[in-house]
Design an enzyme around this catalytic site. Structure first.
Site, short mmCIF file in Angstrom:
data_model
loop_
_atom_site.label_atom_id
_atom_site.label_comp_id
_atom_site.label_asym_id
_atom_site.label_seq_id
_atom_site.Cartn_x
_atom_site.Cartn_y
_atom_site.Cartn_z
CE1 TYR A 1 -47.14 -6.57 -13.34
CE2 TYR A 1 -45.51 -7.03 -11.63
CZ TYR A 1 -46.17 -6.13 -12.46
OH TYR A 1 -45.86 -4.78 -12.39
CG LEU B 1 -40.41 -27.16 -11.38
CD1 LEU B 1 -39.43 -27.01 -12.54
CD2 LEU B 1 -41.84 -26.86 -11.85
CG LEU B 2 -35.32 -24.37 -7.86
CD1 LEU B 2 -35.80 -24.19 -6.42
CD2 LEU B 2 -33.80 -24.30 -7.93
N GLY C 1 -44.06 -15.61 -8.04
CA GLY C 1 -45.25 -14.88 -8.44
C GLY C 1 -46.37 -15.20 -7.47
N GLY D 1 -48.07 -18.08 -7.81
CA GLY D 1 -48.19 -19.52 -7.72
C GLY D 1 -48.76 -20.26 -8.91
CB THR E 1 -41.43 -15.71 -3.38
OG1 THR E 1 -41.77 -14.32 -3.57
CG2 THR E 1 -42.05 -16.18 -2.06
CG LEU E 2 -36.22 -12.71 -1.75
CD1 LEU E 2 -35.13 -11.91 -2.43
CD2 LEU E 2 -35.87 -12.95 -0.30
CD GLN F 1 -44.97 -12.07 -5.89
OE1 GLN F 1 -43.85 -12.60 -5.78
NE2 GLN F 1 -45.36 -11.52 -7.02
CB CYS G 1 -43.15 -1.44 -19.95
SG CYS G 1 -42.24 -1.08 -18.45
#
Length: 425
Positions: A167, A206-207, A212, A214, A231-232, A236, A403
């Site tokens: 996305y 990796l951070l 998203g 994944g 993620t919040l 997801q 957009c």
């Protein structure tokens, strides 16, 4: 396909039509003046049955209820312009999905700074609605802001995204064939470039900030990296974990539901690379220093940060930074676009990170959004079966084309930025 909207109590701000009056008359004069000088066609259908056409010719829209359009613009400015589309007061003159709405909005976006006379632009801070305090990107607000969009339904996003569930902007091999190129390949090209620039390979710690669904974590794990991704979004996190397990990388990828600021409570320098794709836009301007300090804090010596960020020109960012917009009201609460210059200034003042590589790909985003919009409208029945009404469909169609117009007109852009510490450049 015809998109008809019947506002209900689900859309309280759309039910009442504002009273006319001075603000509506001013809005009408400004609208007519702006449209008359541009290569668009606007057909106004008046209550007495007559039709009036204005504009220099070009992508066409039909205004079914001019009084409502002008009253909404007069009261709520650009938010009202979008809301009038949601109620059906105006619409593209054609089949939704044929690109006419985006083309019409692109013409306006190309001259957005001149649509309103400069003498009146000085009143922006007085007449434009301001972002609600509830949208601020605090720890208390952020998860609600994220959930408003990303927890709508995993099935909704799957209805129009490519199979990678990416996305964010793809990176096409050739813009001339972007609408027919294999979409998943273009999304992987974007992801792989970020991972390459961040130096992600076997053994990399990796951070990722902003999971998203994944796909980036899966691509990194396939290279031999160990990944922690934040993620919040509850929705997801759940699907990302499923997809990561199905790909066979559950032992290499950890998906945490938490705010990026928790990293400050952890030891510094724990990650060899940090990536973040179109996450900074959700942070909020006042929290950009905290966000970039977090990246700096988490990065090990010699490591690199690679982010993808949607941006505004610096002067537009300064002029519109506190303005409540259609996007912040209906799509991304708390959203705020930085400029590349602002990122450079924030990192220069608050971190040891400096921009060492920059790729702009705004036209790639325009093509990405065009493909999303076509797929979204083609999945109309599937979206309806998920419980989303006609007003929601019009809202998302407008959002995607709105957009797209911004990127197509070069009013907004998207950049892949690589940051490194000065001693590691």
């Amino acid at each position: 396909m015809t998109l008809t909207a019947t506002p209900t109590t689900s859309w309280p701000d759309l039910a009442p039509v504002p009273e006319g009056g001075l603000s509506a008359r001013i809005a009408e004069r400004l609208f007519r003046s702006a449209v008359a000088r541009r290569h668009v066609t606007v057909r106004l259908h008046h209550p007495d049955g007559t039709m009036e056409q204005i504009g220099l010719g070009g992508p066409a829209v039909v205004v079914h209820r001019p009084a409502e359009l002008f009253a909404r613009i007069g009261r709520d400015k650009l938010i009202g312009f979008g809301e009038a589309y949601l109620t059906g007061a105006w619409a593209e003159d054609g089949v939704p999905g044929d690109g006419v709405l985006g083309e019409f909005l692109t013409v306006l976006a190309a001259d957005l700074t001149d649509l309103v006379p400069r003498s009146l632009q000085r009143l922006r801070t007085v007449v434009s609605p301001r972002l609600p305090r509830s949208h601020r990107g605090t720890r208390e607000n952020t998860q609600a802001n994220v959930a408003h969009h990303y927890d709508l339904s995993n099935d909704l996003f799957a209805a129009f995204l490519d199979p990678t569930l990416s996305y964010s902007s793809a990176l096409f091999e050739d813009l001339a064939t972007a609408l027919t190129e294999d979409f998943a390949t273009a999304q992987h090209r974007k992801i792989d470039r970020l991972l390459d620039r961040a130096g992600v390979g076997p053994g990399t710690r990796l951070l990722e900030i902003g999971t998203g669904w994944g796909e980036l974590a899966i691509r990194a794990a396939a290279r031999g990296a160990t990944v922690r991704t934040l993620t919040l979004s509850v929705e997801q996190q759940d699907l990302a974990r499923q997809r990561i397990a199905t790909a066979g990388y559950a032992d290499r990828v950890r998906v945490d539901l938490c705010d990026y600021r928790v990293l400050f409570d952890e030891p510094a320098g724990a990650y060899d690379a940090v990536v973040s794709v179109e996450m900074v836009e959700a942070v909020g301007r006042e929290f950009w220093p905290a966000y970039f300090r977090t990246l700096d804090h988490a990065l090990a010596p010699g490591g690199r940060v690679a982010i993808q960020a949607i941006t505004l020109p610096h002067d537009r960012m300064l002029a519109t930074g506190s303005t409540h917009t259609f996007i912040t009201k209906y799509i991304f609460p708390g959203g705020a676009l930085p400029s590349v210059r602002a990122i450079d200034q924030v990192t220069g003042r608050h971190t040891r990170l400096r921009i060492v590589d920059d790729l702009a790909l705004g036209r790639h985003y325009a093509a990405t959004l065009h493909r999303w919009d076509r797929a979204f409208l083609a999945a109309h029945d599937r979206v309806a079966d998920l419980g989303f009404d006609a007003t929601f469909v019009r809202m998302w169609h407008f959002y995607l084309e709105y957009c797209r117009a911004g990127f197509a007109a070069d009013y907004i852009d998207v950049h892949q930025l690589v940051l490194a510490r000065e001693d590691a450049r």
